[in-house]
Structures are given as C-alpha cells and as structure tokens.
Motif scaffolding. Structure first.
Motif, PDB file in Angstrom:
ATOM      1  N   PHE A  51       1.171  -1.540  -0.805  1.00  0.00           N
ATOM      2  CA  PHE A  51      -0.165  -0.117  -0.055  1.00  0.00           C
ATOM      3  C   PHE A  51       1.023   0.984  -0.166  1.00  0.00           C
ATOM      4  CE2 PHE A  51       0.916  -0.310   4.312  1.00  0.00           C
ATOM      5  CZ  PHE A  51       1.135   0.262   4.898  1.00  0.00           C
ATOM      6  N   ILE A  52       0.231   2.318  -0.040  1.00  0.00           N
ATOM      7  CA  ILE A  52       0.682   4.121   0.073  1.00  0.00           C
ATOM      8  C   ILE A  52       0.036   4.611   0.038  1.00  0.00           C
ATOM      9  CG2 ILE A  52      -0.083   4.096  -2.909  1.00  0.00           C
ATOM     10  CD1 ILE A  52       2.636   5.904  -2.916  1.00  0.00           C
ATOM     11  N   LEU A  53       0.418   5.381   1.722  1.00  0.00           N
ATOM     12  CA  LEU A  53      -0.327   6.265   1.807  1.00  0.00           C
ATOM     13  C   LEU A  53      -0.005   7.451   1.302  1.00  0.00           C
ATOM     14  CD1 LEU A  53      -2.630   5.594   3.477  1.00  0.00           C
ATOM     15  CD2 LEU A  53      -0.944   6.287   5.803  1.00  0.00           C
ATOM     16  N   THR A  54      -0.709   8.782   0.985  1.00  0.00           N
ATOM     17  CA  THR A  54      -0.055   9.860   0.331  1.00  0.00           C
ATOM     18  C   THR A  54      -1.288  11.132   1.577  1.00  0.00           C
ATOM     19  OG1 THR A  54      -1.768   9.373  -1.662  1.00  0.00           O
ATOM     20  CG2 THR A  54       0.729   9.145  -1.330  1.00  0.00           C
ATOM     21  N   ARG A  55      -0.690  12.405   1.467  1.00  0.00           N
ATOM     22  CA  ARG A  55      -1.476  12.920   1.546  1.00  0.00           C
ATOM     23  C   ARG A  55      -1.496  14.796   1.000  1.00  0.00           C
ATOM     24  NH1 ARG A  55       0.079  14.504   7.885  1.00  0.00           N
ATOM     25  NH2 ARG A  55       1.837  15.255   6.841  1.00  0.00           N
ATOM     26  N   LEU A  56      -2.192  15.264   0.431  1.00  0.00           N
ATOM     27  CA  LEU A  56      -2.503  16.376  -0.439  1.00  0.00           C
ATOM     28  C   LEU A  56      -2.548  18.124   0.656  1.00  0.00           C
ATOM     29  CD1 LEU A  56      -2.644  17.094  -3.311  1.00  0.00           C
ATOM     30  CD2 LEU A  56      -5.046  16.722  -3.165  1.00  0.00           C
ATOM     31  N   ALA A  57      -1.878  18.896   0.160  1.00  0.00           N
ATOM     32  CA  ALA A  57      -2.236  20.249   0.425  1.00  0.00           C
ATOM     33  C   ALA A  57      -2.479  21.211   0.027  1.00  0.00           C
ATOM     34  CB  ALA A  57      -0.961  20.473   2.070  1.00  0.00           C
ATOM     35  N   ALA A  58      -3.779  21.429  -0.712  1.00  0.00           N
ATOM     36  CA  ALA A  58      -3.208  22.873  -2.047  1.00  0.00           C
ATOM     37  C   ALA A  58      -2.584  22.110  -3.291  1.00  0.00           C
ATOM     38  CB  ALA A  58      -2.501  23.882  -1.853  1.00  0.00           C
ATOM     39  N   ASP A  59      -1.135  22.826  -3.885  1.00  0.00           N
ATOM     40  CA  ASP A  59      -1.332  21.616  -4.868  1.00  0.00           C
ATOM     41  C   ASP A  59      -0.352  21.117  -4.575  1.00  0.00           C
ATOM     42  OD1 ASP A  59       0.671  24.268  -4.241  1.00  0.00           O
ATOM     43  OD2 ASP A  59       0.475  24.558  -6.684  1.00  0.00           O
TER      44      ASP A  59
END
Ligand SMILES: CC(C)(COP(=O)(O)OP(=O)(O)OC[C@H]1O[C@@H](n2cnc3c(N)ncnc32)[C@H](O)[C@@H]1OP(=O)(O)O)[C@@H](O)C(=O)NCCC(=O)NCCS
Length: 147
Positions: A51-59
């Motif tokens: 699995f891969i866990l990512t986080r998005l903040a603005a761009d």
C-alpha cells in the motif's frame, strides 16, 4: 457477523500496521494509521501485497509511507502503487509530489529514481540506526505532465 454499516477503519488500520511491520524496523501502530485515515487529505492506494499512503495539501502532495510485503517484492507492485497514487493526485490538482527516504534505502531510492523523482533536499542524521544515524533525502517529482 460483520455489520456492513460499521466503520471499517479500525480493521483497515490493523491490516496496514501489520504490513508496515513487515517492511520497517520502526513500524507505525494501528492507531497512527487510524488517525491518518480519518483525515480527508489522506489518500490510500492498496493491493494485496502493499500500500501507499499519501497526503494532498493545496497543490503539493507527499508520500507518507510505502510498503510492499517481503514475498511480494520485485514484481512491480511498489512502482505501480507510486504511479497509481501519482496519477490520482495529479488529477486532484497536485503539481508536485514529495517524499523522504533514508539515504541507505537502496531499494526505495532505485524505485523512486525510476519513477522520476529527484533530490531536492537533505535532513542530516534524520533516521536512527543501531550504528548511528543516516540522512533523509527529500525527493520530489513533477506531476504537472500527468494531469
Ligand atoms: C521499496 C519497496 C516499496 C519496493 O517495492 P517493490 O514492489 O519490490 O518494487 P518494484 O518491484 O516495483 O521495483 C521497482 C524498481 O525499484 C528498484 N528496486 C526495487 N527493489 C530493489 C532492490 N531490492 N534493490 C535494488 N533496486 C530495487 C528496481 O529498479 C525496480 O525495478 P526492476 O525490478 O525492474 O529492476 C519495498 O522494497 C519495501 O516495501 N521496502 C521496505 C519499505 C520501504 O523502504 N519503503 C519506502 C520508504 S521511503
């Protein structure tokens, strides 16, 4: 019997923590995964072997962790997870994807180099090792071309 209306997060967090423990010497507890999964900015892409866990903040997006179970390695799973998350994050508006990797993690560094990541920074002595510390390399990949 499982209640279909029940929150699946605790079970998922336990499964992610078990896989993480197969991949890292200092694994995260299930409570850490549960906390991350409860945040709307967290994205999970998972297959049976990893699995891969990512986080998005603005761009800007960040890979929080990536793990493939030992028996599933060198079959393209890690690279596919990175590419899947990258494309999805680009579609959600991310233009750059960042991560930190230990300088002595040859497998991950080779994967990220092949996926188009380049070094943009370094945190000296960031990771502890029995024999001392190693630097964290900050890598980034441009996602604009994927959007
Ligand atoms: C790093 C990790 C995710 C790679 O997963 P994987 O599914 O085995 O990777 P892939 O099969 O997609 O490999 C893609 C490319 O990465 C490189 N690579 C992967 N494992 C490698 C290894 N042990 N040694 C050298 N290069 C390696 C190769 O270039 C490979 O392409 P190739 O097989 O065509 O030569 C896996 O080894 C892992 O879970 N490690 C422990 C946790 C970890 O380090 N996570 C990353 C933290 S930043």
């Amino acid at each position: 019997m499982t209640d279909p209306a029940a929150d699946p997060t605790p079970e998922l967090a336990t499964a992610l923590a078990a896989l993480h423990a197969m991949a890292f010497a200092d694994p995260w507890p299930a409570s850490a995964f549960a906390a991350l999964l409860s945040l709307p900015e967290t994205r999970l892409d998972a297959v049976a072997d990893g699995f891969i866990l990512t986080r998005l903040a603005a761009d800007e997006a960040e890979i929080l962790t990536l793990a493939v179970c030992p028996l599933g390695r060198r079959r393209g799973v890690g690279r596919r997870l990175v590419d899947t998350a990258s494309a999805a994050l680009a579609a959600e508006g991310a233009t750059r994807l960042f991560l930190e990797v230990a300088e002595d993690n040859a497998a991950a560094r080779a994967l990220y180099a092949g996926a188009g990541f380049a070094e943009v920074g370094r945190r000296p002595g960031y990771y502890g090792r029995p024999s001392g510390t190693v630097d964290a390399l900050v890598l980034a990949r441009d996602l604009a071309s994927l959007a």
